[in-house]
Design a protein around this motif. Structure first.
Motif, PDB file in Angstrom:
ATOM      1  N   GLU A  57       0.061 -12.577  23.625  1.00 20.45           N
ATOM      2  CA  GLU A  57       1.195 -11.696  23.316  1.00 20.45           C
ATOM      3  C   GLU A  57       0.835 -10.660  22.244  1.00 20.45           C
ATOM      4  N   LEU A  58       0.174 -11.110  21.172  1.00 23.38           N
ATOM      5  CA  LEU A  58      -0.199 -10.191  20.089  1.00 23.38           C
ATOM      6  C   LEU A  58      -1.160  -9.109  20.582  1.00 23.38           C
ATOM      7  N   LEU A  59      -2.169  -9.527  21.321  1.00 23.01           N
ATOM      8  CA  LEU A  59      -3.182  -8.570  21.765  1.00 23.01           C
ATOM      9  C   LEU A  59      -2.662  -7.631  22.846  1.00 23.01           C
ATOM     10  N   SER A  60      -1.599  -8.014  23.552  1.00 26.64           N
ATOM     11  CA  SER A  60      -1.050  -7.155  24.605  1.00 26.64           C
ATOM     12  C   SER A  60      -0.326  -5.937  24.038  1.00 26.64           C
ATOM     13  N   LYS A  61      -0.022  -5.936  22.754  1.00 30.17           N
ATOM     14  CA  LYS A  61       0.738  -4.840  22.141  1.00 30.17           C
ATOM     15  C   LYS A  61      -0.132  -3.661  21.726  1.00 30.17           C
ATOM     16  N   GLU A  62      -1.451  -3.780  21.889  1.00 32.57           N
ATOM     17  CA  GLU A  62      -2.400  -2.695  21.645  1.00 32.57           C
ATOM     18  C   GLU A  62      -2.332  -2.108  20.241  1.00 32.57           C
ATOM     19  N   ILE A  63      -2.179  -2.949  19.265  1.00 34.27           N
ATOM     20  CA  ILE A  63      -2.216  -2.487  17.875  1.00 34.27           C
ATOM     21  C   ILE A  63      -3.675  -2.286  17.492  1.00 34.27           C
ATOM     22  N   ASP A 146       5.396  -1.233   3.193  1.00 38.45           N
ATOM     23  CA  ASP A 146       5.855  -1.081   4.575  1.00 38.45           C
ATOM     24  C   ASP A 146       4.867  -1.672   5.577  1.00 38.45           C
ATOM     25  N   THR A 147       3.570  -1.450   5.375  1.00 44.75           N
ATOM     26  CA  THR A 147       2.607  -2.002   6.341  1.00 44.75           C
ATOM     27  C   THR A 147       2.597  -3.527   6.289  1.00 44.75           C
ATOM     28  N   ALA A 148       2.734  -4.112   5.111  1.00 40.34           N
ATOM     29  CA  ALA A 148       2.830  -5.576   5.020  1.00 40.34           C
ATOM     30  C   ALA A 148       4.069  -6.055   5.760  1.00 40.34           C
ATOM     31  N   SER A 149       5.178  -5.362   5.577  1.00 37.83           N
ATOM     32  CA  SER A 149       6.430  -5.738   6.247  1.00 37.83           C
ATOM     33  C   SER A 149       6.336  -5.551   7.760  1.00 37.83           C
ATOM     34  N   MET A 150       5.693  -4.454   8.186  1.00 38.63           N
ATOM     35  CA  MET A 150       5.536  -4.227   9.625  1.00 38.63           C
ATOM     36  C   MET A 150       4.737  -5.346  10.272  1.00 38.63           C
ATOM     37  N   TYR A 154       6.264  -8.008  12.897  1.00 35.36           N
ATOM     38  CA  TYR A 154       5.702  -8.022  14.242  1.00 35.36           C
ATOM     39  C   TYR A 154       5.121  -9.398  14.580  1.00 35.36           C
ATOM     40  N   ALA A 155       4.330  -9.936  13.686  1.00 42.44           N
ATOM     41  CA  ALA A 155       3.704 -11.235  13.951  1.00 42.44           C
ATOM     42  C   ALA A 155       4.770 -12.332  14.032  1.00 42.44           C
ATOM     43  N   ASN A 156       5.754 -12.299  13.145  1.00 44.66           N
ATOM     44  CA  ASN A 156       6.834 -13.281  13.185  1.00 44.66           C
ATOM     45  C   ASN A 156       7.626 -13.164  14.489  1.00 44.66           C
TER      46      ASN A 156
END
Length: 190
Positions: A57-63, A146-150, A154-156
């Motif tokens: 799921e995480l890798l499918s989001k193309e981050i 903001d990046t820590a929160s993002m 997202y991971a949560n």
């Protein structure tokens, strides 16, 4: 006068060496940001299957720049057994996920850690002015917050989605909103 300056230089040099030694062999360079956990009682599931679903799921989001690996943490002391965690890495953030059978249930937790630079850690250890200098040279900006929160959000959300999917698939009650809330640490204080 010369001997006082020489003495002060030597003291400063010794303090820096002690700081480097403590940094390398003392505290880790990771700082705790937030965590979350839940126990789903009366539920059995494979840790490996859970990790595989989260990774997919995480890798499918193309981050850009996101990667995963497995790490092993001691359960107790040096000679104790180890527990396997899934680590998700992005920029200076590490998100460690634990999924494990526990009694008659299944336990899931995550820990968000931020990596601090060696230079920042050394500067913070300078007596009297270290924290002031660190604040000026390595400020905690809105961007960093903001990046820590993002990443945490997202991971949560990914972990929560996998839990919801698995529980729906098995016909088990979904987690309540209160059960989904992470515990935040004030990582951005000095």
């Amino acid at each position: 006068m010369f001997s006082i300056i020489y003495l002060l230089q030597n003291i400063l040099f010794i303090l820096i060496i002690i700081g480097i030694f403590r940094l390398i062999f003392g505290k880790a360079i990771r700082e705790y940001h937030s965590n979350w956990s839940t126990l789903i009682d009366g539920f059995k599931y494979s840790s490996e299957d859970f990790y595989d679903k989260v990774k997919k799921e995480l890798l499918s989001k193309e981050i850009q720049g996101i990667s995963t690996t497995y790490i092993y943490r001691n359960i107790g002391g040096l000679t104790s057994g180890q527990r396997k965690y899934l680590r998700v890495m992005w920029k200076e953030y590490e998100y460690d996920i634990c999924a494990s059978p526990f009694g008659t249930g299944f336990f899931i937790s995550w820990w968000l850690l931020t990596k601090d630079s060696l230079a920042n850690r050394l500067i913070k250890r300078i007596p009297f002015v270290g924290n002031f200098l660190a604040d000026k040279l390595y400020p905690k900006t809105y961007y960093k917050i903001d990046t820590a929160s993002m990443f945490m959000t997202y991971a949560n959300a990914t972990v929560q989605k996998i839990i919801k999917d698995i529980l729906n698939e098995k016909g088990v009650r979904a987690l309540t909103e209160l059960e989904k809330q992470p515990v935040l640490n004030n990582i951005f204080k000095r």
